[in-house]
Design an enzyme around this catalytic site. Structure first.
Site, PDB file in Angstrom:
ATOM      1  N   HIS A  68      15.678   5.099   8.372  1.00  0.00           N
ATOM      2  CA  HIS A  68      16.522   4.070   7.764  1.00  0.00           C
ATOM      3  C   HIS A  68      17.099   3.144   8.831  1.00  0.00           C
ATOM      4  CE1 HIS A  68      18.403   3.443   3.692  1.00  0.00           C
ATOM      5  NE2 HIS A  68      19.028   2.533   4.396  1.00  0.00           N
TER       6      HIS A  68
ATOM      7  N   HIS B 124      17.668  -0.198  10.442  1.00  0.00           N
ATOM      8  CA  HIS B 124      17.585  -1.615  10.086  1.00  0.00           C
ATOM      9  C   HIS B 124      16.924  -2.377  11.226  1.00  0.00           C
ATOM     10  CE1 HIS B 124      20.306  -1.704   6.471  1.00  0.00           C
ATOM     11  NE2 HIS B 124      20.448  -0.458   6.916  1.00  0.00           N
TER      12      HIS B 124
ATOM     13  N   HIS C 133      20.933   3.303   0.833  1.00  0.00           N
ATOM     14  CA  HIS C 133      22.272   3.348   1.394  1.00  0.00           C
ATOM     15  C   HIS C 133      23.183   3.743   0.241  1.00  0.00           C
ATOM     16  CE1 HIS C 133      22.868   2.130   5.476  1.00  0.00           C
ATOM     17  NE2 HIS C 133      22.101   1.066   5.375  1.00  0.00           N
TER      18      HIS C 133
ATOM     19  N   GLU D  29      28.565   5.748   1.559  1.00  0.00           N
ATOM     20  CA  GLU D  29      29.435   5.396   2.681  1.00  0.00           C
ATOM     21  C   GLU D  29      30.692   4.651   2.237  1.00  0.00           C
ATOM     22  OE1 GLU D  29      26.235   2.048   2.907  1.00  0.00           O
ATOM     23  OE2 GLU D  29      26.400   4.105   2.187  1.00  0.00           O
TER      24      GLU D  29
END
Length: 247
Positions: free
Chosen positions: A34, A36, A210, A213
């Site tokens: 993951h 970016h 995502h 969080e």
């Protein structure tokens, strides 16, 4: 196991003390998932692509007080790649894989949305192929594994939410291994993306959004309607191990 006594602030069993040297963490095998892609750009590359004046401005932004502070700089880096020649993107892929290998990564899985680069469906697929080819070529040279996570943006037009996994599915057996979701989950919940994750799940892609969080457990668990058809977010280790060692 090291020999030693666990101590912390005069109390036993909280921290290991030992005369043996600590192992070099760069030598331990790791998976970088993951990641970016644009956010992993080398500072020197960012400065070079932004130009001398732009680079000085960018490097003045160090203290992020919010997600939006960080995203403002991230968008600048992404724009430099999106609006530049194709070689900027390929260079970024190469350097990200090279840096990961130096850190002991044996499997790297960058997070990419080709729909942010191109509008034409054929051009989008061509760009995704270029990322996969460059990543695989660099990974093979360095003896590491490489796969791509294609993601949808929470704050984009809803049509992108389904277009992104359909694009990912077209390369599900040729380098794309997972489908994700990015953006501010506090403002954009997961529910509108249930169909997108169902498309990805039905094609055998890993669900890797995502989530959690900002929204906490409610954004992650199977009780979320987003995962009702597509399954809960995938625990990373087992799936990547299977991909690397099908036997």
């Amino acid at each position: 196991m090291r020999k030693g006594r666990l101590v912390f602030a005069g109390r036993p069993h909280l921290r290991m003390q030992s005369d043996e040297p600590m192992r070099n963490l760069a030598l331990l095998p790791k998976a970088h998932l993951h990641l970016h892609l644009e956010g992993a750009m080398r500072p020197a590359t960012l400065a070079e692509l932004s130009g001398e004046h732009g680079g000085q401005q960018l490097f003045g932004l160090r203290d992020f007080k919010s997600l939006e502070d960080f995203m403002s700089l991230y968008r600048v880096a992404a724009r430099l790649v999106c609006e530049g020649p194709r070689e900027n993107l390929l260079r970024l892929v190469r350097e990200v894989v090279e840096d990961a290998a130096v850190d002991g990564v044996v499997w790297i899985e960058p997070h990419v949305n080709p729909l942010t680069y191109k509008d034409d469906p054929d051009a989008v697929l061509d760009l995704l192929d270029a990322v996969i080819d460059e990543g695989r070529r660099t990974a093979a040279r360095l003896g590491v594994g490489f796969g791509v996570l294609v993601y949808a943006r929470r704050n984009a037009d809803p049509s992108e939410a389904v277009a992104a996994p359909r694009l990912a599915v077209r390369r599900a057996d040729k380098g794309v291994v997972s489908f994700g979701l990015s953006g501010d989950e506090a403002r954009y919940g997961p529910e509108p993306f249930a169909e997108a994750f169902a498309v990805a799940h039905d094609a055998g892609l890993i669900s890797a959004p995502h989530a959690g969080e900002l929204a906490g457990p409610v954004g992650v668990g199977p009780h979320s309607t987003c995962w009702a058809r597509g399954g809960s977010p995938t625990v990373y280790g087992r799936s990547r191990t299977r991909l690397s060692s099908p036997a």
